[in-house]
Design a protein around this motif. Structure first.
Motif, short mmCIF file in Angstrom:
data_model
loop_
_atom_site.label_atom_id
_atom_site.label_comp_id
_atom_site.label_asym_id
_atom_site.label_seq_id
_atom_site.Cartn_x
_atom_site.Cartn_y
_atom_site.Cartn_z
N ARG A 1 23.80 13.83 -10.54
CA ARG A 1 22.85 13.10 -11.69
C ARG A 1 23.60 12.48 -12.66
NH1 ARG A 1 18.98 15.35 -13.64
NH2 ARG A 1 18.56 17.06 -12.40
N ASP B 1 13.36 12.90 -5.13
CA ASP B 1 13.70 12.29 -6.62
C ASP B 1 12.80 13.44 -7.44
OD1 ASP B 1 10.89 11.88 -6.03
OD2 ASP B 1 11.11 9.80 -6.38
N THR C 1 15.90 8.53 -8.70
CA THR C 1 16.62 8.21 -7.46
C THR C 1 15.86 7.81 -6.40
OG1 THR C 1 17.05 10.42 -6.82
CG2 THR C 1 18.64 9.59 -8.53
N GLN D 1 20.84 6.39 -2.98
CA GLN D 1 21.31 7.80 -3.32
C GLN D 1 21.00 8.81 -2.61
OE1 GLN D 1 19.28 6.03 -5.48
NE2 GLN D 1 20.02 5.55 -7.82
N SER E 1 22.55 3.76 -14.85
CA SER E 1 21.66 4.32 -13.55
C SER E 1 20.39 3.76 -13.48
CB SER E 1 21.83 5.65 -13.99
OG SER E 1 20.92 6.12 -15.00
#
Length: 431
Positions: free
Chosen positions: A40, A92, A130, A134, A202
């Motif tokens: 993360r 996610d 994400t 990812q 991110s």
């Protein structure tokens, strides 16, 4: 002349190496240890602190994170002696479950324990904001050393479709959110994590505006009398999001359906909904947009091809990773809220914004078909959720407590059946 060039080349190399080494040393005190930094972009401590302030009157919703930064009980890479079947769930916010009393994977484990199967693990590697890119690298870099029997990739139709295909031999960018590869990440992973964290590079950082105390302010305004409540929201959205949209337009969008939007945020003992800036911003963006949107499921299906093939490449890549480690990949497809009658009715006044759900559902169906064609194992959660009211949160579109229980029951059964098929009774030879 040549010797001077060599001098500057060597000197420059040493200077760069010293700089990178120095920043990596400093970053080691600020970045979390592996695997947390690969999982993360925001430390679990910072996230918990932020959430604690939001849930000050609902302490039962404040999440507990393990030393990997996951909302899960403590885990180890070495399989415990009493664990015969190990599954890892990757996804996610639907797995992280920030608005829930407990996560879906923890409920799966509880169902197994209650059924007399305490020798089964459902490790939660769910990280908010994400997606499939990812997931792929999370499986490659973190799941592989866990040596699981089964990997479950939970793919949400609402926002897990990507426009960039997996190209294993493409050049990496200079910096990227871990665990995605980058030049800096390969030589200085702690520095890469720190820069992504501090500069909001991110998907989580890019998806949220840095407006001081926005969450608290929005939810405080939601409790104000109707006569003055709307004024606060209109002023906020025009100041911070859409200064070029006239006040009358913003007011009309947020007041559609009478008090419908605001009643969703009333306090309740379970599945409480919260006002979030991105939600109101998205509503205004879509409702004032000029692009063409589908008006029904048939029109949505005709336009659903884009991003399906690209997303499919990441899932096929994940399937190969699973095979290489001797595990089985299962893709669990989570539909958007279009399957919940309550959710559909709630969004009826905002047809353009709701049309995104139609497009998402069309892509969901197309992806399910493509995965089946290619022989990947699929659990279509649409089959369990379709037509069941009260399974999706009305505003942010995540599963409610009821929806989470339904999904947990389905996956608990599917994984139990898969264990029987694989005849797994402990670590396999060679693992």
């Amino acid at each position: 002349m040549i010797s001077r060039r060599w001098f500057w080349l060597v000197y420059g190399t040493i200077l760069v190496a010293a700089t990178v080494g120095g920043t990596e040393f400093v970053a080691s005190f600020l970045a979390p240890p592996w695997p947390a930094r690969d999982l993360r972009p925001v430390s679990a401590e910072a996230l918990r602190e932020r959430i604690s302030s939001a849930f000050i009157d609902m302490p039962q919703l404040v999440p507990v994170y393990n030393d990997w930064g996951m909302r899960d009980r403590p885990r180890s890479f070495t399989r415990p002696a009493d664990v015969k079947f190990r599954s890892v769930l990757v996804g996610d916010s639907f797995l992280e479950g920030l608005m829930l009393t407990s996560t879906m994977p923890s409920r799966v484990e509880k169902l197994w324990r209650n059924g007399g199967h305490a020798d089964m693990e459902a490790i939660n590697l769910g990280v908010t904001a994400t997606g499939p890119r990812q997931y792929y690298y999370r499986i490659r870099d973190v799941v592989t050393p866990l040596k699981p029997d089964v990997i479950v990739a939970v793919v949400y139709a609402g926002n897990d479709f990507v426009s960039t295909a997996l190209e294993p031999y493409s050049l990496p960018p200079w910096i990227a959110e871990l665990p995605m590869p980058s030049v800096l990440g390969m030589v200085a992973p702690r520095t890469a994590w720190l820069l992504v964290n501090r500069f909001g590079l991110s998907e989580l950082g890019r998806g949220n505006r840095a407006i001081p105390d926005e969450f608290a302010l929005l939810n405080a305004w939601a409790r104000k009398p109707p006569a003055e409540r709307l004024d606060y929201f209109v002023r906020h959205m025009r100041t911070h999001y859409y200064p070029n949209v006239d006040e009358a337009t913003v007011r009309e969008i947020l007041s559609r359906g009478g008090d419908r939007l605001w009643t969703a945020f009333r306090p309740r003992p379970a599945d409480r909904e919260f006002v979030q800036g991105w939600l109101l911003g998205s509503m205004i963006d879509w409702e004032t947009g000029k692009w063409e949107v589908p008006g029904n499921a048939e029109e949505a299906d005709q336009r659903s091809a884009p991003m399906v093939e690209e997303t499919l490449t990441w899932l096929q890549g994940a399937n190969k990773l699973a095979k290489d480690m001797g595990a089985r990949l299962v893709v669990a497809l989570a539909p958007s809220g279009v399957v919940d009658p309550d959710y559909v009715e709630f969004w009826r006044p905002w047809s353009r914004y709701f049309s995104y759900n139609l497009s998402s559902d069309a892509r969901h169906r197309r992806l399910a078909g493509e995965l089946n064609k290619r022989g990947l194992a699929v659990v279509d959660l649409r089959d369990s959720l379709d037509g069941v009211a009260g399974t999706y949160r009305l505003t942010d579109g995540h599963w409610t407590e009821k929806g989470t229980d339904i999904v947990a029951q389905r996956l608990a059964r599917e994984l139990m059946d898969l264990r029987r098929q694989l005849n797994v009774n402990g670590p396999r030879k060679g693992l």
